[in-house]
Design a protein around this motif. Structure first.
Motif, PDB file in Angstrom:
ATOM      1  N   LYS A 162       3.185   9.780  -5.346  1.00 29.37           N
ATOM      2  CA  LYS A 162       3.283   8.421  -4.825  1.00 29.37           C
ATOM      3  C   LYS A 162       4.666   7.857  -5.129  1.00 29.37           C
TER       4      LYS A 162
ATOM      5  N   ILE B 251       2.788   1.562  -2.364  1.00 29.95           N
ATOM      6  CA  ILE B 251       1.838   1.869  -1.300  1.00 29.95           C
ATOM      7  C   ILE B 251       1.093   0.589  -0.957  1.00 29.95           C
ATOM      8  N   CYS B 252       1.156   0.202   0.315  1.00 29.38           N
ATOM      9  CA  CYS B 252       0.490  -1.013   0.776  1.00 29.38           C
ATOM     10  C   CYS B 252      -1.013  -0.879   0.533  1.00 29.38           C
ATOM     11  N   THR B 253      -1.614  -1.954   0.040  1.00 28.08           N
ATOM     12  CA  THR B 253      -3.038  -1.913  -0.291  1.00 28.08           C
ATOM     13  C   THR B 253      -3.932  -2.103   0.933  1.00 28.08           C
TER      14      THR B 253
ATOM     15  N   LEU C 119      -3.540  -0.182   4.301  1.00 27.90           N
ATOM     16  CA  LEU C 119      -3.856   1.136   4.852  1.00 27.90           C
ATOM     17  C   LEU C 119      -3.006   2.257   4.264  1.00 27.90           C
ATOM     18  N   GLY C 120      -2.308   1.988   3.171  1.00 24.86           N
ATOM     19  CA  GLY C 120      -1.579   3.054   2.494  1.00 24.86           C
ATOM     20  C   GLY C 120      -0.196   3.352   3.020  1.00 24.86           C
ATOM     21  N   CYS C 121       0.412   2.445   3.771  1.00 27.73           N
ATOM     22  CA  CYS C 121       1.790   2.643   4.242  1.00 27.73           C
ATOM     23  C   CYS C 121       2.757   2.352   3.091  1.00 27.73           C
TER      24      CYS C 121
ATOM     25  N   CYS D 271       5.385  -4.636   4.765  1.00 25.07           N
ATOM     26  CA  CYS D 271       4.793  -3.450   5.371  1.00 25.07           C
ATOM     27  C   CYS D 271       4.820  -3.639   6.886  1.00 25.07           C
TER      28      CYS D 271
ATOM     29  N   GLU E   3      -0.155  -2.121  -6.554  1.00 27.09           N
ATOM     30  CA  GLU E   3      -0.725  -1.610  -7.799  1.00 27.09           C
ATOM     31  C   GLU E   3       0.355  -1.381  -8.847  1.00 27.09           C
TER      32      GLU E   3
END
Length: 180
Positions: free
Chosen positions: A71, A122-124, A126-128, A142, A165
């Motif tokens: 990550k 990592i965007c919370t 959709l994970g971009c 994002c 996070e």
């Protein structure tokens, strides 16, 4: 006719039963051990379990990205203006309410190191991977769905439900942090 049972000396047959049972137990353990051992993480995963990052070469107002457990981790050396903006936010207006002090940790001196922000990039939603120094609050943006984070990594606008996070990290010295 009643059988006469004597509890006398062990016989050769008793020894063979014990030896066969012991050998079977050792053989079963030897057969099962590889199945249990294969569940342990391999060396490449263990190597990424924690990393030490030299933060001495990150100038004020800049950010460096490191890879930890596959990550991206953003280590941002915040300016006084960024810290002041993050501390001035009314926490009750946030989707995921956290103060700026809850998003930073104490350094080797025991005082909060407000100038250092360490977040998993990592965007919370959709994970971009959000873009740094973008968006309305000069934090993170994002572009996939328009989530906007401030200079403390807190969600301010958009569909993301949570703040960026925070990885587990600690200051090893004034110039190094250990992530993981």
């Amino acid at each position: 006719m009643v059988a006469d049972i004597h509890a006398g000396e062990p016989t050769r047959r008793d020894f063979l039963y014990v030896a066969t049972g012991s050998l079977a137990a050792v053989g079963a353990a030897a057969a099962i051990w590889p199945l249990i051992d294969q569940m342990n993480p391999d060396a490449s995963v263990l190597a990424l379990a924690s990393i030490e990052v030299d933060i001495s070469n990150i100038p004020v107002g800049q950010e460096t990205t490191f890879k930890w457990r596959g990550k991206p981790v953003f280590v941002r050396h915040r300016t006084e203006k960024e810290i002041a903006e993050a501390e001035a936010v009314d926490v009750s207006t946030l989707k995921d309410p956290e103060t700026d002090d809850q998003r930073v940790i104490a350094g080797p001196s025991g005082e909060l190191e407000r100038q250092w922000l360490v977040v998993i990039g990592i965007c919370t939603h959709l994970g971009c991977v959000p873009l740094s120094y973008k968006g309305e609050y000069d934090g993170y943006f994002c572009p996939c769905h328009g989530s906007v984070y401030d200079t403390s990594g807190r969600i301010r606008k958009g569909p993301a439900p949570l703040n960026l996070e925070l990885p587990p990290y600690e200051f090893v010295s004034d110039t190094k942090i250990k992530i993981g």
